[in-house]
Design a protein around this motif. Structure first.
Motif, short mmCIF file in Angstrom:
data_model
loop_
_atom_site.label_atom_id
_atom_site.label_comp_id
_atom_site.label_asym_id
_atom_site.label_seq_id
_atom_site.Cartn_x
_atom_site.Cartn_y
_atom_site.Cartn_z
N UNK A 371 0.87 -1.17 0.00
CA UNK A 371 0.00 0.00 0.00
C UNK A 371 0.90 1.22 0.00
N UNK A 372 0.98 1.95 -1.13
CA UNK A 372 1.93 3.06 -1.18
C UNK A 372 1.71 4.05 -0.05
N UNK A 373 2.79 4.41 0.60
CA UNK A 373 2.71 5.39 1.67
C UNK A 373 3.54 6.60 1.31
N UNK A 374 3.56 7.61 2.15
CA UNK A 374 4.34 8.82 1.85
C UNK A 374 5.81 8.48 1.68
N UNK A 375 6.45 9.10 0.73
CA UNK A 375 7.88 8.91 0.53
C UNK A 375 8.59 10.23 0.77
N UNK A 376 9.87 10.14 1.01
CA UNK A 376 10.67 11.34 1.20
C UNK A 376 11.75 11.34 0.14
N UNK A 377 11.43 11.77 -1.08
CA UNK A 377 12.42 11.74 -2.15
C UNK A 377 13.50 12.78 -1.92
N UNK A 378 14.63 12.56 -2.57
CA UNK A 378 15.70 13.54 -2.53
C UNK A 378 15.31 14.74 -3.36
N UNK A 379 16.22 15.69 -3.50
CA UNK A 379 15.92 16.89 -4.28
C UNK A 379 15.48 16.53 -5.69
N UNK A 380 14.44 17.18 -6.17
CA UNK A 380 13.92 16.89 -7.49
C UNK A 380 14.65 17.70 -8.54
N UNK A 381 14.72 17.12 -9.73
CA UNK A 381 15.31 17.81 -10.87
C UNK A 381 14.20 18.40 -11.71
N UNK A 382 14.15 19.72 -11.86
CA UNK A 382 13.06 20.30 -12.66
C UNK A 382 13.08 19.76 -14.07
N UNK A 383 11.89 19.53 -14.62
CA UNK A 383 11.80 19.09 -16.00
C UNK A 383 12.04 20.27 -16.92
N UNK A 384 12.92 20.13 -17.89
CA UNK A 384 13.15 21.23 -18.82
C UNK A 384 11.86 21.60 -19.55
N UNK A 385 11.75 22.85 -19.97
CA UNK A 385 10.54 23.31 -20.63
C UNK A 385 10.19 22.41 -21.80
N UNK A 386 8.92 21.96 -21.84
CA UNK A 386 8.47 21.08 -22.90
C UNK A 386 9.06 19.70 -22.82
N UNK A 387 9.64 19.36 -21.65
CA UNK A 387 10.37 18.10 -21.53
C UNK A 387 9.59 16.98 -20.91
N UNK A 388 8.28 17.03 -20.87
CA UNK A 388 7.49 15.95 -20.29
C UNK A 388 6.20 15.79 -21.08
N UNK A 389 5.70 14.57 -21.08
CA UNK A 389 4.43 14.26 -21.74
C UNK A 389 3.64 13.35 -20.83
N UNK A 390 2.34 13.54 -20.79
CA UNK A 390 1.46 12.78 -19.90
C UNK A 390 0.34 12.15 -20.71
N UNK A 391 0.13 10.87 -20.49
CA UNK A 391 -1.03 10.17 -21.03
C UNK A 391 -1.97 9.82 -19.90
#
Length: 490
Positions: A371-391
């Motif tokens: 059962x997924x619980x809260x995670x504490x990820x390390x520092x995130x890397x911003x996605x470059x402009x136009x650098x992501x796509x979502x379906x």
């Protein structure tokens, strides 16, 4: 997409004997692999993860030394390919025969393997006398009697049963089998109750094809499981056949397994093979290796996945070529019992090392929680402009829905740790998620990576999913942002 979406009616899982006859007639050499000398085997890797790796057995093949050596050494679970089906065990009404099934059970016991039962109720491979029963009441009595006798005969020997097999159509509706037409919706419930009475210790499963990804059919089975659990109808597990086409392992396979596991049932890959157009070549075999690794990895990362069963050992006895013209080479060993790259893929998926280059798709090293619980990820890397796509895809019913979200890093820079944000416009509410931690405040929704899918390499992607509720209107989100950067919507 799975190959069974194109499976013709009346399919029987019968072995190919012609190839064997040719090999024997021509005197072609068949090497007996000395697998017992190997440092690791599939069963040792499975056991290390608390899982099983199984195969479908026709016991007459055990007379071949190469076949038996692989069966003995590589697997810790066995399922009868045909010997326990209705047509084999009750050829005439109330007259039972267990010779073939007992041969499989005896092999399992003598070799220290678990025995998996397949299948008590199926719309194929039942005897002709069943068609002659016109009364729903009488058919129900015959079905319950069959289950009582067969499950009762193997009580204490099997760890689980495929109680009902292939009960749904691809659109999520009930398959109009003789049982559905003459008994009605209650037949599945009655079959599970009869199986529990016959063998209280065995786990009871529903099994189907083309359910490996999140789609209308798998969601219909999810809803049935939810209903059974809510009403106390016995159900313990769900089987995903995974008769797959080369290169077409669903990207949301693990998410699909996890959403069932989150309901409190075990899951299993029950009939894995990956077919290709023949003849095979190095490129196809490399893709097949990747496909096997993806399936085994998905099971490894879901705590309640009990293991993977492959539908046979060697290509020479696979059911695929006799059903799908021009296709074959679907299993882990070839016609001459040579180990294929698929073996290395399966081993890698269960944590072993490979002897050939691994696929470019990264393998998670830390399984996600049940059962997924809260995670504490390390520092995130911003996605470059136009650098992501979502379906964003949805299967919905009444006032509920299941959403699958695919996130792709289309930039040239890796992303380490991600949060996807969007808003709902019609009051939708997220109720349960998997493979990400999804939180909601009003219309605003955010999904944060799980521990095992935090890294998105350049060009890489991951999927997560969730259940939700709506009030009759359920439009898709208009926009998504990844780590604060707007994404294109596929």
């Amino acid at each position: 997409m799975t190959d069974d979406s194109k499976r013709p009616p009346g399919r029987h899982r019968r072995p190919l004997l012609a190839a064997a006859a040719v090999l024997l007639a021509t005197g072609a050499a068949i090497a007996v692999p000395h697998l017992a000398d190997a440092a690791t085997t599939l069963q040792s890797l499975a056991a290390a993860k608390g899982k099983t790796v199984g195969f479908a057995l026709t016991s007459s093949y055990l007379s071949e030394a190469a076949y038996k050596n692989i069966a003995d050494t590589e697997f810790n679970l066995v399922v009868a390919e045909n010997a326990m089906k209705w047509s084999e065990t009750e050829p005439s009404r109330n007259s039972f025969t267990y010779t073939a099934g007992d041969a499989v059970a005896n092999y399992a016991a003598s070799s220290g393997k678990q025995l998996y039962g397949h299948a008590l109720v199926w719309h194929q491979q039942y005897p002709g006398w069943v068609d002659g029963i016109s009364s729903g009441t009488d058919l129900l009595a015959a079905m319950k009697n069959h289950i009582a006798n067969v499950a009762g005969h193997y009580a204490g020997k099997v760890v689980a049963w495929d109680v009902v097999n292939e009960a749904f159509e691809d659109n999520g509706s009930r398959r109009q089998s003789i049982f559905q037409q003459r008994i009605g919706n209650s037949y599945i419930e009655e079959a599970f109750k009869a199986a529990r009475a016959a063998d209280p210790a065995a786990k009871l499963c529903i099994n189907d094809y083309s359910t490996d990804g999140i789609n209308a059919k798998s969601t219909a089975i999810l809803n049935l499981v939810q209903d059974f659990k809510a009403r106390g109808v016995p159900i313990d597990c769900v089987g995903f056949q995974a008769h797959l086409i080369l290169g077409q392992v669903p990207s949301d396979l693990q998410a699909n397994l996890q959403r069932f596991a989150n309901l409190g049932v075990d899951v299993r890959i029950t009939e894995l093979d990956v077919r290709m157009t023949t003849p095979s070549d190095a490129s196809k075999l490399a893709t097949q290796k990747s496909d096997f690794q993806k399936v085994f990895t998905a099971c490894a990362n879901v705590t309640r996945c009990t293991g993977v069963t492959v539908w046979g050992i060697t290509d020479r006895y696979s059911w695929v070529p006799e059903v799908f013209s021009g296709y074959g080479a679907a299993l882990i060993w070839d016609d001459n019992y040579n180990r294929k790259p698929a073996y290395d893929g399966a081993a890698a998926g269960f944590g072993g090392t490979t002897t050939t280059p691994t696929p470019t798709t990264p393998t998670p090293t830390t399984p996600g929680p049940t059962t997924p619980g809260p995670t504490t990820p390390g520092p995130t890397t911003p996605a470059p402009g136009g650098g992501c796509a979502v379906g964003y895809t949805v299967n919905q019913w009444n006032t509920g829905f299941t959403a699958t979200v695919n996130v792709k890093n289309t930039s040239g820079t890796a992303i380490n740790g991600w949060t996807l944000a969007w808003s709902y416009s019609a009051g939708q509410t997220v109720t349960q998620s998997w493979s990400a931690t999804v939180t909601q405040s009003g219309s605003a929704v955010t999904a944060a990576n799980a521990a095992w899918n935090a890294a998105l390499p350049a060009g890489g992607s991951t999927s997560f999913g969730f259940n939700g509720s709506h009030s009759g209107s359920n439009p898709a989100p208009a926009a998504f942002s990844l780590n604060g950067t707007a994404c294109t919507v596929a």
